[in-house]
Design a protein around this motif. Sequence first.
Motif, PDB file in Angstrom:
ATOM      1  N   ALA A   1       0.932  -1.270   0.124  1.00  0.00           N
ATOM      2  CA  ALA A   1      -0.014   0.037   0.035  1.00  0.00           C
ATOM      3  C   ALA A   1       0.965   1.251   0.068  1.00  0.00           C
ATOM      4  CB  ALA A   1      -0.733   0.109   1.005  1.00  0.00           C
TER       5      ALA A   1
ATOM      6  N   PHE B   1      -0.782   4.386  -0.698  1.00  0.00           N
ATOM      7  CA  PHE B   1      -1.770   4.470   0.274  1.00  0.00           C
ATOM      8  C   PHE B   1      -1.308   4.325   1.800  1.00  0.00           C
ATOM      9  CE2 PHE B   1      -3.862   3.056  -3.782  1.00  0.00           C
ATOM     10  CZ  PHE B   1      -5.012   3.700  -3.785  1.00  0.00           C
TER      11      PHE B   1
ATOM     12  N   LEU C   1      -2.680   1.942   4.962  1.00  0.00           N
ATOM     13  CA  LEU C   1      -3.562   1.057   5.385  1.00  0.00           C
ATOM     14  C   LEU C   1      -3.444   1.063   6.923  1.00  0.00           C
ATOM     15  CD1 LEU C   1      -5.789  -0.994   4.774  1.00  0.00           C
ATOM     16  CD2 LEU C   1      -3.981  -2.856   4.918  1.00  0.00           C
TER      17      LEU C   1
ATOM     18  N   LEU D   1      -8.553   2.408   4.859  1.00  0.00           N
ATOM     19  CA  LEU D   1      -7.760   2.762   3.805  1.00  0.00           C
ATOM     20  C   LEU D   1      -7.664   4.145   3.647  1.00  0.00           C
ATOM     21  CD1 LEU D   1      -5.747   1.228   1.974  1.00  0.00           C
ATOM     22  CD2 LEU D   1      -7.788   1.357   0.458  1.00  0.00           C
TER      23      LEU D   1
ATOM     24  N   LEU E   1      -5.827  -1.264  -4.075  1.00  0.00           N
ATOM     25  CA  LEU E   1      -4.516  -1.428  -4.130  1.00  0.00           C
ATOM     26  C   LEU E   1      -3.973  -1.945  -5.432  1.00  0.00           C
ATOM     27  CD1 LEU E   1      -4.281  -2.491  -0.371  1.00  0.00           C
ATOM     28  CD2 LEU E   1      -3.856  -0.441  -1.347  1.00  0.00           C
TER      29      LEU E   1
END
Length: 573
Positions: A276, A281, A283, A288, A307
């Motif tokens: 991620a 991203f 997590l 998320l 993802l």
Amino acid sequence: MTIVMDRAGVAAAIERLAEYLELKGENTFRVRAFRAAAKTVDGYAGDFAAAVADGSFAQMKGIGPALRDVITELATTGRSELFESLRAEVPPGLVDMLGISGLGVARIRQIHETLGIDTLPDLEAAARDGRLATLPRFGARTAENILKGIAFLRQASQWRLCHHAAEEARALAEALSRVPHVLAAHPAGEVRRRTEVVRELVMVVVADVAPEELFRLISDAIGVREIAGQDERHATLKLGGGTSVQVVVTPPQNLGAVLVQATGSDAHLAALAEHARTNGFTLAGTALWEGSRFVPTPDEQTLYRALGLPWIPPELREDGSEVGRPVPRLVERADLKGFLHCHTTYSDGSNSVEELARGVREAGYDWLGITDHSRSAGYAGGMQPDDLRRQWDEIDAVNALQLGITVFKGIESDILADGALDYPDDVLDGFDFIIASVHSRFTMSEQEMTARFLRAIAHPAVTILGHPTGRLLLQRDAYALDLDAIFDAAGAAGVGIEINADPHRLDLDWRVLRRAREAGVMISIGADAHNLGGLANVEYGVAIARKGGLGPDEILNARDAAGFRAFVAARRA
DNA sequence: GCCGTTTTCGGCCCGACTGTTTTCAGTCG
């Protein structure tokens, strides 16, 4: 008649009764009758509650008036007078000692009567300070083995077998889903990953009220004894029966992220978090984020997709290497056309050939391989040559009935100490196929044990190696064996290797399946059923195959009957 | 405690290993 205790509960209570009676020094045949009844209850394939209610359960073999009454009392009241009185008489520590390998009833009674010991800690102390070794026919080696046994038991007591955990989780999910404001309840953790043993039950609850309020509602509804470690999202509940369960609460829009988190494993989550991060991203535990933008994850698919990953089946979420890898098509129960490894009344099973054939057909299989114990398994009613002829005639007769299922004549032949099989070659030639298993002499060196297996693999009559490592989960470790050498030899010879689906075994271990596949080994999922109830074992074997990443092409009993015949023929040629 | 064309009593599963003994009881599968 209302039924308050289910089949598994009654079976466990009767097994415990047998232990109490045994420790009290009761007639061994009475003890045996209780044990047999516990098995009969546990393996009952029909509607147990109905059979108790209408009295038809009392018609089962081995259930007489006394056991009928005990079963009825347990099922309808959840208690038993006999159970209560015995529990008061037998110290619980003595029951624990039965779990120590090398300690039987006679020695436990001797220890209890001469040294006054009735708990595991006292036993441990006596083993250490030399008191135990002074007892007649005890010695230093025995004391040492008992210490090992206690350590093993301690370690094992933190775990439970997957079928027990799955049953608890199912019941809990059902109870939780009836609590007000609960929208859904999902088992997570090891139960969902289908690990062979389970340390902790984890449930994800979707609710439309604040967690604090929800925990109060749950406590009122399902008999919570204690709430530990509560915070804004989760709590560890100690239930009345002693079970401890971690409950995680989430609103619907974060179910995906929370379910992934609660399912684990730690290694999977670490790999996923890293993946991620490299894709921009974050997590976090419950949600998320893409930069500072919240990404709703109403289900797991949404999360993995965001993802750039395929959804990863929970069984595969283990060491982290599965993240970023293509997801294989995993075998499913419905892929299985053949049912392998089962015992009939010819050895230690409790159903006839025809009953099994009908039951297996009913469960949706096309073919069935019957494998009773061979003659050296005397304790299990192993088959003498005369029994074989009678069973073969019976199988021919059942096949002639055209039930829509093909029954193959097999045997679970003991692999003797020198690696030879249990019948002369002309008898072995009479079987359609052979599962070869080790049931004795577990303490050989790795070298000796490996040579023993290699000789069995070299025998052209052998189709499949049964429960290859001999482990009993939480009871007994695998014997010493060079599995790599076995895989290479079996792969080269076209011998299949079993995943024994009995939840006490689950042997092969899923961790070595990749290696087996690389060696070209065909895997069979063997139910090791001793009655119709044992048909349910297959589900656990399938879970292990899935954890090993196996697809239908790699499973012997995903083939049709002709395919199975061809496998046996190719191996014999 | 269960079972029975040897049926209401008497038998029920047995061979081999382990650790202890110096001949075998206890445990296991």
